[in-house]
Design an enzyme around this catalytic site. Sequence first.
Site, PDB file in Angstrom:
ATOM      1  N   LYS A  23       1.797   0.705   3.599  1.00 50.73           N
ATOM      2  CA  LYS A  23       0.646   1.234   3.410  1.00 50.73           C
ATOM      3  C   LYS A  23      -0.168   0.330   2.241  1.00 50.73           C
ATOM      4  O   LYS A  23      -1.041  -0.236   2.767  1.00 50.73           O
ATOM      5  CB  LYS A  23       0.475   2.578   2.704  1.00 50.73           C
ATOM      6  N   CYS A 117      -5.597   9.472  -5.017  1.00 54.40           N
ATOM      7  CA  CYS A 117      -4.355  10.430  -5.672  1.00 54.40           C
ATOM      8  C   CYS A 117      -4.841  10.646  -7.160  1.00 54.40           C
ATOM      9  O   CYS A 117      -4.992   9.715  -7.874  1.00 54.40           O
ATOM     10  CB  CYS A 117      -2.978  10.292  -5.378  1.00 54.40           C
TER      11      CYS A 117
END
Length: 420
Positions: A23, A117
């Site tokens: 990712k 996040c």
Amino acid sequence: MKKTYVVEGNQKLEGSIPIQGSKNAALAIIVASILCKEKVILKNVPRIKDIQQLLKILRYLHCEIHSNQKELIIDSTNIQYENLQIDEIKSYRASYYFIGAFLSLFGRVEIYQPGGCKIGKRPIDQHIKGLTSLNVNVCLNHDQLMANSSSIEGGEINLDIASVGATINLILASIFAKNKVIINNAAKEPEVVDFVCFLKKMGAKIVGEGSDTIVIMPCEHLHGVKYEIMPDRIVTGTYMIYGVALAKKIKLTNIRSKDNYALINTLINMGVQMDIREDSITIYESNSLIKSHIITGPYPAFPSDLQQVISVLFLQLEGVSIIEETLFENRFTHLQELKKMNAKFFLFIDKALLLKSNFVPATVSAHDLRGGAALLLAALIANGTSIIQNVEYIERGYEDIVRDLNRVGARIHIDEYEEA
Ligand code: EPU
């Protein structure tokens, strides 16, 4: 639609899982691809939410995107400047790579500050410090950032923190600098190295990736390439830890073992039985494991991204295991959720002492990506049916964790429902 995972725990896992592409490398490489006005063909791009958001932004910039099962093709021939104060920028962390790329392409950028996040304050002062060292004018206004530079001349940047994001952003901003750019105290993470390898394959002249000092030499033009993104070392590590907790025998393929050295070392010291090859690892069932103590840090130290998942394994061991988190201030929220499953621990600001706990099934909520993966492991261990809410967080980084785990014997069912 909202989703929950309904997890029937206490099943042994056995089989083989191929690991997705990285990712964090893909997020940087896809942005770097817009620096070239030819086709870029990428293999091993993970099919995850954060990448979908990034591709939406590329389409908004008039890039052409094609994809099939194996490849992602990006053609930025017709890319145009656009104001990046759009919602997609706030939807994931690495959207700030458009700052560096836009400065290289257009000499200016107007963008929202990134989302991602909530695992700590996550300031971008090092990005701004570096840009200022390159004589870029930067203006911050609440959640907006404006930057411009008539021409990036070159210079020397001394980062106070070896930040992954700042290192990548500053390389993106320096690609077409008139003179060489030196970045001192650069991040050494494998994803930074993979990103630089990609740029070099496109024709960039860079040395020092993987060391403290990266030097970017002047370059006028980048050309199209075909490139295979590195395997995701955090997904590899997550499944290794799942394997230790749950497997009869699990083989992980399409990996690069050397990127997970710190985790492998920790597991060996705990007494885990493994067969380690260059591109695969097999984890065998282990009976009695020894408690452990890890301190997270920049690569090659133990990765903060695996701290939450391994905390669940530590909660299964006799004695007191310790985790010290040195990178992010707020990366223990999953432990509060795990209390609902009977987790026993003592939490200090940056330290957790973890005691052997008998997990009971419960309904728990993910608050961030890796914390969500930790809750899923606890649910897989508990004897009974648990429910994980907010699994959208997990799906930001794991391509199809339910598919992967069910294939090797887990029993996870996805419930979808309309948001109230
Ligand atoms: N920091 C600053 N100022 C800055 C930049 C960073 O103080 O300008 C601090 C951060 O607050 C943090 C530390 O420096 O305390 C390290 O942050 P870094 O910039 O290295 O992290 P990042 O680029 O924001 C990437 C990964 C994270 C991973 C970290 C550390 C991406 C998109 N994200 O974040 O991955 O935890 O490096 O390896 O590459 C994840 O995948 O779940 C994830 C959070």
